[in-house]
Scaffold this motif. Structure first.
Motif, PDB file in Angstrom:
ATOM      1  N   PHE A  43       0.720  -1.230  -0.046  1.00 44.15           N
ATOM      2  CA  PHE A  43       0.069  -0.084  -0.201  1.00 44.15           C
ATOM      3  C   PHE A  43       0.742   1.283   0.085  1.00 44.15           C
ATOM      4  O   PHE A  43       0.529   2.173  -0.654  1.00 44.15           O
ATOM      5  CB  PHE A  43      -0.923   0.190   1.269  1.00 44.15           C
ATOM      6  N   THR A  44       1.987   1.319   0.825  1.00 50.53           N
ATOM      7  CA  THR A  44       2.721   2.592   1.158  1.00 50.53           C
ATOM      8  C   THR A  44       3.883   2.576   0.176  1.00 50.53           C
ATOM      9  O   THR A  44       4.417   3.752   0.056  1.00 50.53           O
ATOM     10  CB  THR A  44       2.951   2.558   2.698  1.00 50.53           C
TER      11      THR A  44
ATOM     12  N   TYR B 144      -0.996   5.581  -3.993  1.00 47.37           N
ATOM     13  CA  TYR B 144      -2.272   4.548  -4.051  1.00 47.37           C
ATOM     14  C   TYR B 144      -3.458   5.328  -4.369  1.00 47.37           C
ATOM     15  O   TYR B 144      -4.159   5.971  -3.370  1.00 47.37           O
ATOM     16  CB  TYR B 144      -2.235   3.855  -2.658  1.00 47.37           C
TER      17      TYR B 144
ATOM     18  N   TYR C 109      -6.412   4.405  -4.523  1.00 47.31           N
ATOM     19  CA  TYR C 109      -7.606   4.192  -3.956  1.00 47.31           C
ATOM     20  C   TYR C 109      -7.709   4.524  -2.613  1.00 47.31           C
ATOM     21  O   TYR C 109      -8.933   3.995  -1.774  1.00 47.31           O
ATOM     22  CB  TYR C 109      -7.836   2.398  -4.187  1.00 47.31           C
ATOM     23  N   TRP C 110      -6.777   4.995  -1.995  1.00 45.76           N
ATOM     24  CA  TRP C 110      -7.078   5.783  -0.599  1.00 45.76           C
ATOM     25  C   TRP C 110      -8.271   6.385  -0.205  1.00 45.76           C
ATOM     26  O   TRP C 110      -8.935   6.317   0.333  1.00 45.76           O
ATOM     27  CB  TRP C 110      -5.921   6.437  -0.072  1.00 45.76           C
ATOM     28  N   GLU C 111      -8.566   7.435  -1.507  1.00 48.12           N
ATOM     29  CA  GLU C 111      -9.625   8.154  -1.437  1.00 48.12           C
ATOM     30  C   GLU C 111     -10.957   7.538  -1.370  1.00 48.12           C
ATOM     31  O   GLU C 111     -11.894   8.041  -0.992  1.00 48.12           O
ATOM     32  CB  GLU C 111      -9.698   9.183  -2.571  1.00 48.12           C
TER      33      GLU C 111
ATOM     34  N   TRP D 127     -13.405  -3.445   3.960  1.00 42.69           N
ATOM     35  CA  TRP D 127     -12.951  -2.241   3.134  1.00 42.69           C
ATOM     36  C   TRP D 127     -13.869  -1.726   2.207  1.00 42.69           C
ATOM     37  O   TRP D 127     -14.304  -0.633   1.829  1.00 42.69           O
ATOM     38  CB  TRP D 127     -11.637  -2.675   2.459  1.00 42.69           C
TER      39      TRP D 127
ATOM     40  N   SER E 286     -15.905   2.020   2.654  1.00 43.14           N
ATOM     41  CA  SER E 286     -15.580   2.786   1.523  1.00 43.14           C
ATOM     42  C   SER E 286     -16.574   3.990   1.300  1.00 43.14           C
ATOM     43  O   SER E 286     -17.738   3.686   1.560  1.00 43.14           O
ATOM     44  CB  SER E 286     -15.440   1.862   0.003  1.00 43.14           C
TER      45      SER E 286
END
Length: 466
Positions: free
Chosen positions: A236-237, A247, A249-251, A296, A300
């Motif tokens: 992810f990071t 990344y 898709y964090w938003e 998740w 979301s």
């Protein structure tokens, strides 16, 4: 009640032949499921009924792997590396097959085979623990489950690798084979970045199961869980941002109240647990493996993740199916007569529901229509037009033409070919954004360029740069 009492002493021949037939039994329904899945997805592709750009995206990535190149997916943006979007290097396994048989059909057939394969461990675990008749019923119900059908019907996705891996891992867990469960689970780290959390739960269940009987296996489970969380965090990071721009898709994760879309979320949860397990899966700790995916999705802010549509529920299907097998096994020994009776009848009821839904509202219902096996005239006309686009050229296209072009052209998403002036533009003028003047639309996308109409057919217009 023993397996023989349920299945009947004459169900299969005894001796070596009988053992061989029992081992082969789960593969027969899997073969039928493979044919059904393949026909369903190939017919949609042949009829130019694509629902999204996803098939084109994955074909571009696999095509690049097949030619020993970086997995650049121009549909996501010129020069975009798919590893900067989702970490799914497992799809490179399809590269040799794609090199032999280039085209979207290769991905769709491979996906059908992987989904069908996932029914084997489900059926095998069910027959071992519950007997032949009930086990085969549950295996068939799983294969006809709504989550798998929705995924088969919605393009191609990397999760088709995760589904059999989870099924085999949880089958091993039910059989008390902790090392096999971990080995089947580890490749999940190569399927998609969020599945590291799913693997962590599987590994912790291995550790819990083995804590009193196999200390080394229990320690391996704890170590695997820690490794899975660490790898997921790095993906992810660090890893994904290194291939892209952070990344993306964090938003989409977070940003919404937990009560947002609550009715839709509860409806999806009901679909996950009721028609597939009659709620009995709630009695099994295996259901915990579903929590990362449900977490998740429901946290979301993107409402596309909340519903039963698309492919998002496919990874939940082997989890709830094998949780049901586990719960049925333990419920058969319950001191409560009503629970034993419910458990005895549930496999048949679950299969009946799956059959009823498949015959009425789910995608496999289309297999009963003659139109599924024909190619509409407008598609034939559109294919003839698209065949006039030379191989190897750059094309900017929207959804309908994509899968016709990604195996032989460099294809960009309409309106997102930043800094690229395509040689051709292929538009859906029946319902797409081009409206009544596709040339003017193309010029708006590329000011200063000149385009002429190469041809119009079947609702598709192809423009050529002048």
């Amino acid at each position: 009640m023993t397996t023989d009492a349920i299945a009947g002493p004459a169900a299969v021949p005894r001796g070596a032949t009988g053992r061989l037939l029992r081992r082969a039994e789960p593969y027969a329904p899997a073969a039928l499921l493979f044919v059904a899945y393949a026909v369903l997805s190939l017919s949609r592709n042949r009829r130019m009924e694509a629902l999204s750009w996803d098939l084109g995206i994955f074909e571009q990535a696999v095509r690049a792997y097949a030619h020993l190149q970086a997995p650049v997916v121009d549909l996501k943006g010129p020069g975009a590396d798919i590893l900067g979007d989702h970490f799914s290097p497992v799809i490179a396994l399809l590269a040799p097959l794609y090199r032999l048989f280039p085209g979207p059909a290769t991905l769709l057939v491979a996906q059908a085979a992987l989904f069908a394969l996932s029914s084997v461990p489900v059926t095998r675990a069910a027959t071992r623990l519950l007997g032949r008749a009930r086990g085969l019923s549950l295996g068939a119900a799983y294969g006809l489950g709504w989550g798998i059908q929705r995924a088969v019907d919605f393009e191609f996705h990397e999760i088709c690798f995760a589904v059999p891996l989870l099924a085999f891992a949880l089958e091993a867990l039910l059989a008390r084979r902790p090392r096999a469960a971990l080995l089947w689970g580890l490749p999940l780290l190569l399927v998609k970045e969020d599945l590291g959390l799913t693997l962590a739960v599987v590994a912790l269940l291995v550790a819990r199961q083995a804590r009193r009987t196999d200390r080394r296996a229990a320690l391996a489970g704890v170590a695997t869980a820690a490794l899975a969380v660490l790898v997921a965090a790095l993906l992810f990071t660090v890893v994904i941002p290194a291939f892209g721009n952070g990344y993306a898709y964090w938003e989409k994760v977070g940003g919404a109240s937990p009560t947002a879309g609550l009715a839709t979320k509860l409806d999806t949860l009901a679909w996950v647990l009721v028609p597939t397990t009659g709620l009995l899966a709630l009695r099994s700790p295996l259901l915990l493996v579903a929590l990362p995916t449900l977490g998740w999705r429901f946290l979301s802010g993107d409402d596309h993740y909340w519903s039963t549509d698309w492919h998002y529920s496919a990874v939940l299907m082997p989890i709830v199916a094998l949780a049901l097998v586990d719960a049925l096994d333990t419920s058969a020994r319950s001191t409560r007569p009503w629970l034993r009776a419910y458990a005895l009848q549930l496999p048949g009821a679950v299969l009946a529901v799956a059959l009823a839904l498949s015959a009425t509202t789910l995608p496999l219902e289309r297999l009963g229509h003659a139109s599924t096996y024909t190619t509409p005239a407008h598609v034939t006309e559109a294919d003839r037009l698209l065949a006039r686009i030379p191989d190897g050229v750059s094309v900017e296209a929207d959804i309908p033409p994509l899968s016709r072009l990604t195996s032989r052209c460099r294809v960009y998403w309409i309106g997102s070919a930043k800094g690229v002036l395509p040689a051709f533009v292929a538009l859906d003028t029946s319902s797409g954004p081009a409206g009544d003047d596709p040339v003017a639309y193309a010029v708006r996308l590329h000011p200063g360029a000149r385009f002429g109409v190469l041809g119009e057919a079947g609702g598709i217009t192809v423009l050529q740069r002048l």
